[in-house]
Motif scaffolding. Structure first.
Motif, PDB file in Angstrom:
ATOM      1  N   GLU A   8       0.879  -1.318   0.099  1.00 27.81           N
ATOM      2  CA  GLU A   8      -0.061   0.048  -0.003  1.00 27.81           C
ATOM      3  C   GLU A   8       0.806   1.316   0.189  1.00 27.81           C
ATOM      4  N   ALA A   9       0.242   2.333  -0.416  1.00 27.06           N
ATOM      5  CA  ALA A   9       1.106   3.777  -0.567  1.00 27.06           C
ATOM      6  C   ALA A   9       0.294   4.807  -0.283  1.00 27.06           C
ATOM      7  N   LEU A  10       0.997   5.808  -0.001  1.00 28.56           N
ATOM      8  CA  LEU A  10       0.415   7.316   0.263  1.00 28.56           C
ATOM      9  C   LEU A  10       0.987   8.234  -0.789  1.00 28.56           C
ATOM     10  N   VAL A  11       0.303   9.106  -1.168  1.00 26.57           N
ATOM     11  CA  VAL A  11       0.815  10.175  -2.156  1.00 26.57           C
ATOM     12  C   VAL A  11       0.944  11.629  -1.635  1.00 26.57           C
ATOM     13  N   ILE A  12       1.987  12.397  -1.591  1.00 25.91           N
ATOM     14  CA  ILE A  12       1.834  13.596  -1.253  1.00 25.91           C
ATOM     15  C   ILE A  12       2.526  14.332  -2.536  1.00 25.91           C
ATOM     16  N   THR A  13       1.537  15.326  -3.268  1.00 27.76           N
ATOM     17  CA  THR A  13       1.801  15.980  -4.551  1.00 27.76           C
ATOM     18  C   THR A  13       1.985  17.398  -4.495  1.00 27.76           C
ATOM     19  N   ALA A  14       2.681  17.966  -4.955  1.00 27.14           N
ATOM     20  CA  ALA A  14       2.984  19.480  -5.162  1.00 27.14           C
ATOM     21  C   ALA A  14       3.035  19.738  -6.705  1.00 27.14           C
ATOM     22  N   PRO A  15       2.120  20.462  -7.322  1.00 29.49           N
ATOM     23  CA  PRO A  15       2.141  21.155  -8.653  1.00 29.49           C
ATOM     24  C   PRO A  15       3.601  22.098  -8.562  1.00 29.49           C
ATOM     25  N   CYS A  16       4.056  22.109  -9.747  1.00 33.09           N
ATOM     26  CA  CYS A  16       5.159  22.898 -10.023  1.00 33.09           C
ATOM     27  C   CYS A  16       5.125  23.570 -11.630  1.00 33.09           C
ATOM     28  N   SER A  17       4.567  24.690 -11.635  1.00 36.93           N
ATOM     29  CA  SER A  17       4.410  25.207 -12.996  1.00 36.93           C
ATOM     30  C   SER A  17       5.246  26.331 -13.253  1.00 36.93           C
ATOM     31  N   PRO A  18       5.520  26.896 -14.222  1.00 32.20           N
ATOM     32  CA  PRO A  18       6.203  28.101 -14.405  1.00 32.20           C
ATOM     33  C   PRO A  18       6.017  29.291 -13.792  1.00 32.20           C
ATOM     34  N   GLY A  19       6.877  29.854 -13.023  1.00 31.26           N
ATOM     35  CA  GLY A  19       6.730  30.832 -12.261  1.00 31.26           C
ATOM     36  C   GLY A  19       7.023  30.372 -10.899  1.00 31.26           C
ATOM     37  N   ASN A  20       6.692  31.163  -9.850  1.00 28.44           N
ATOM     38  CA  ASN A  20       7.058  30.942  -8.389  1.00 28.44           C
ATOM     39  C   ASN A  20       5.794  30.781  -7.551  1.00 28.44           C
ATOM     40  N   THR A  21       4.607  30.208  -8.526  1.00 29.35           N
ATOM     41  CA  THR A  21       3.434  30.279  -7.731  1.00 29.35           C
ATOM     42  C   THR A  21       3.023  28.956  -6.569  1.00 29.35           C
ATOM     43  N   ASN A  22       4.065  28.112  -6.903  1.00 29.94           N
ATOM     44  CA  ASN A  22       3.712  26.828  -5.844  1.00 29.94           C
ATOM     45  C   ASN A  22       5.184  26.450  -5.195  1.00 29.94           C
ATOM     46  N   ASN A  23       6.096  27.585  -5.217  1.00 26.67           N
ATOM     47  CA  ASN A  23       7.408  27.036  -4.466  1.00 26.67           C
ATOM     48  C   ASN A  23       7.550  26.655  -3.190  1.00 26.67           C
ATOM     49  N   GLN A  24       6.573  27.203  -2.527  1.00 28.25           N
ATOM     50  CA  GLN A  24       6.474  27.080  -0.953  1.00 28.25           C
ATOM     51  C   GLN A  24       6.122  25.434  -0.824  1.00 28.25           C
ATOM     52  N   ALA A  25       5.308  25.050  -1.570  1.00 28.97           N
ATOM     53  CA  ALA A  25       4.604  23.675  -1.578  1.00 28.97           C
ATOM     54  C   ALA A  25       5.807  22.692  -1.891  1.00 28.97           C
ATOM     55  N   VAL A  26       6.892  22.891  -3.012  1.00 30.18           N
ATOM     56  CA  VAL A  26       7.804  22.079  -3.445  1.00 30.18           C
ATOM     57  C   VAL A  26       8.571  21.987  -2.174  1.00 30.18           C
ATOM     58  N   ALA A  27       9.042  22.871  -1.537  1.00 30.42           N
ATOM     59  CA  ALA A  27      10.037  23.216  -0.620  1.00 30.42           C
ATOM     60  C   ALA A  27       9.620  22.446   0.524  1.00 30.42           C
ATOM     61  N   LEU A  28       8.182  22.711   1.088  1.00 27.11           N
ATOM     62  CA  LEU A  28       7.669  21.672   2.127  1.00 27.11           C
ATOM     63  C   LEU A  28       7.545  20.119   1.834  1.00 27.11           C
ATOM     64  N   LEU A  29       7.362  19.804   0.484  1.00 23.49           N
ATOM     65  CA  LEU A  29       7.305  18.523   0.195  1.00 23.49           C
ATOM     66  C   LEU A  29       8.747  17.925   0.312  1.00 23.49           C
ATOM     67  N   LEU A  30       9.674  18.489   0.000  1.00 21.21           N
ATOM     68  CA  LEU A  30      11.035  18.066   0.182  1.00 21.21           C
ATOM     69  C   LEU A  30      11.445  17.990   1.447  1.00 21.21           C
ATOM     70  N   ALA A  31      11.170  18.901   2.428  1.00 19.14           N
ATOM     71  CA  ALA A  31      11.253  18.939   3.663  1.00 19.14           C
ATOM     72  C   ALA A  31      10.813  17.690   4.464  1.00 19.14           C
ATOM     73  N   LEU A  32       9.509  17.741   3.938  1.00 15.70           N
ATOM     74  CA  LEU A  32       8.682  16.523   4.728  1.00 15.70           C
ATOM     75  C   LEU A  32       9.380  14.927   4.267  1.00 15.70           C
ATOM     76  N   ALA A  33       9.898  14.855   3.169  1.00 12.62           N
ATOM     77  CA  ALA A  33      10.788  13.780   2.605  1.00 12.62           C
ATOM     78  C   ALA A  33      11.665  13.299   3.376  1.00 12.62           C
ATOM     79  N   GLN A  34      12.623  14.457   3.846  1.00 11.58           N
ATOM     80  CA  GLN A  34      13.771  14.344   4.506  1.00 11.58           C
ATOM     81  C   GLN A  34      13.488  13.886   5.840  1.00 11.58           C
ATOM     82  N   TYR A  35      12.657  14.688   6.524  1.00  9.99           N
ATOM     83  CA  TYR A  35      12.040  14.164   7.771  1.00  9.99           C
ATOM     84  C   TYR A  35      11.381  12.439   7.744  1.00  9.99           C
ATOM     85  N   PHE A  36      10.774  12.325   6.906  1.00  6.51           N
ATOM     86  CA  PHE A  36      10.123  10.979   6.938  1.00  6.51           C
ATOM     87  C   PHE A  36      11.058   9.796   6.581  1.00  6.51           C
TER      88      PHE A  36
END
Length: 552
Positions: free
Chosen positions: A82-110
């Motif tokens: 079984e699996a769980l998914v955490i996703t963060a859209p990353c489109s041109p521009g800086n519209t969702n950089n905070q989410a990508v950064a948080l996703l990577l931070a969670l990956a390091q902690y997990f």
């Protein structure tokens, strides 16, 4: 409790977010691959491309090409089924950089925890819904939308739940939970309850439909606020589009929701560490589940995050509207049977209508619906060559032209037919149309209650009462104003009022045209059913009643 209690880890997470939060232009594939690999994940990429049936003028694109990057954290103490998914859209521009950064931070902690019983997939998708659709089709070995994508090289177990992160600003005042998915699908209510419980525990300001909940439920202001919030959910669900990346997961029976950060310039601020603690708590709760979410409701409306309206309360309202059609059909059935009874008593029986008298308007109405469904996209090149319009404008204007032309076709079909029994003819046609509309609305409400209810409110009163003996000019205007196209137009204005962004008539008209083009595009790209439902079934059914009004 990890992030939920350790202040040192919270400081480390804050520092990591600060380092990661650098301006990102577009999709930095190589950087993301290295960042995920450095955190001990199994990293894979997926390239995809999709040719749109006509240009998407909102984002100025016709051919979409992109790459998804995802890393898999394998469960150390489970069979990895079984699996769980955490996703963060990353489109041109800086519209969702905070989410990508948080996703990577969670990956390091997990990665440093050993209690995971499910694989965790960290997905950074490009081009929003198109990238998510390509990844889901690749993961499940399907191709239902004509997407071109490379096969996935890495897989995890069966996906149980998914969370999509959308943080458009580094200043977050509240978190908004987005639940509405493709074709009006909703995740299990327990997912919303889980989000609300952690927001309450951590003191995070949470909203639904962008609105804070009130505690004064017994006052007129509180009731009005709850009604407005629920009406927003009805309108968003009725449109059938996916209001976030999570909406496409629901098609695969994966419970998913989007967590959207809002900066509304309130004095209340929420830092990234608190958001990380909330997400970690939700993922840990989902990780401990021994079965899929199913204990709570799948059909509900939310006036707030702490209260809900279940299907057992709102479905009777639709049933009362549908029963009007059935009672009117029963009344026509009795009147149609009356001449047969009169003939037994020696009264001359009027001739019954021929099959063609009823079948012809039904067939022509549905052929008009087929033209409305097929021709706008197929005739866009011809329209662009002969008129000074763009491809998107050609599609929308062609759809409006066919819709308007359909008003002149069906009510003239019975002029091609001659014979007795015309009074019986319109009654048989209306009996058929009433039963047809009742079945259509009933099936629609079972799939997407909000859409079925809105259509029922606008169509049932006029269709149940329409006859050829009414003032044609007056009732023609009423029928046009209650037609499916005008219903969409009303919903546009109501939606703008509810989100406290009212528009002028000209701006509302432009939004209406945009909604039509987006509906056709969503059907082609993701399989939204609203446009084909309206074009192939609801509109032809409405044309049958239009034909009855002008019956000679």
């Amino acid at each position: 409790m990890g992030l939920l209690s350790d202040p040192n880890r919270r400081k480390a997470l804050t520092g990591l977010l600060t380092r990661l939060n650098t301006p990102i232009c577009g999709m930095p594939v190589e950087w993301l691959v290295k960042a995920m690999q450095s955190r001990g994940l199994e990293v894979f990429t997926q390239s995809f491309s999709r040719k749109l049936p006509f240009p998407d003028e909102n984002k100025e694109r016709y051919m979409v090409r992109g790459t998804n990057v995802y890393g898999i954290l394998r469960a150390p103490r489970a069979p990895r089924t079984e699996a769980l998914v955490i996703t963060a859209p990353c489109s041109p521009g800086n519209t969702n950089n905070q989410a990508v950064a948080l996703l990577l931070a969670l990956a390091q902690y997990f990665r440093n925890q050993i209690y995971w019983a499910k694989d965790i997939i960290f997905l950074v998708n490009e081009h929003d819904l198109i990238g998510t659709q390509a990844w889901l089709e690749g993961y499940h070995h399907t191709n239902i939308t004509g997407m071109e994508y490379s096969p996935l090289q890495g897989r995890a177990g069966s996906i149980q739940a998914a969370l999509s992160l959308e943080l458009s600003s580094d200043v977050i005042t509240s978190l908004d939970l987005v639940l509405e998915g493709l074709n009006g699908q909703l995740p299990n209510l327990d997912l919303a309850n889980l989000f609300y419980a952690f927001c309450q525990k951590l003191g995070v300001l949470c909203t639904i439909q962008g609105k804070l909940q009130r505690n004064d439920w017994d006052t007129a202001e509180g009731y009005t606020h709850a009604a407005q919030t629920m009406m927003l959910m009805v309108l968003k669900q009725a449109c059938g589009r996916s209001w976030g990346d999570h909406g496409l997961f629901l098609r695969y029976h994966i419970e998913a929701a989007s967590v959207r950060g809002i900066n509304s310039f309130r004095h209340y601020k929420t830092d990234a560490t608190t958001i990380g603690r909330l997400l970690e708590g939700m993922v840990r709760k989902l990780n401990n589940l021994l079965e899929r979410l199913h204990q709570s409701y799948f059909f509900y409306l939310l006036p707030s995050l702490s209260r809900f309206v279940s299907i057992g309360y709102y479905m009777p309202a639709f049933g009362l509207l549908a029963v009007i059609l059935l009672l009117r059909a029963l009344d026509l059935w009795v009147h149609l049977g009356a001449p047969a009874l009169a003939a037994v008593d020696g009264v001359t029986e009027p001739s019954s209508p021929g099959v063609l008298t009823v079948l012809t308007p039904v067939v022509i109405s549905h052929l008009t619906g087929v033209a409305l469904y097929l021709l706008p996209v197929h005739l866009q090149e011809m329209a662009v060559e002969h008129f000074p319009v763009s491809e998107t404008e050609a599609v929308v204007l062609t759809a409006i032209a066919i819709y308007t032309a359909g008003l002149a076709l069906p009510h003239n079909t019975q002029r091609l037919l001659s014979g007795e029994g015309t009074e019986q003819g319109w009654k048989v046609l209306k009996l058929t149309a009433l039963l047809y509309l009742a079945v259509l609305l009933g099936c629609t409400a079972l799939i997407n209650f909000s859409l079925g209810f809105i259509l029922a409110v606008t169509l049932v009163p006029i269709t149940a009462s329409i006859t050829p003996h009414m003032p044609k000019a007056l009732y023609a205007v009423v029928m046009v104003l209650l037609s499916p196209a005008f219903t969409i137009l009303y919903c546009v204005f109501i939606y703008q009022e509810l989100i406290e962004a009212p528009v002028s008539v000209s701006e509302g008209w432009m939004l209406f045209l945009s909604v039509i083009s987006q509906g056709i595009l969503d059907h082609a790209l993701y399989g939204s059913l609203v446009y084909p439902l309206l074009a192939l079934f609801i509109y032809p059914c409405w044309l049958m009643f239009w034909n009855i009004l002008f019956w000679n």
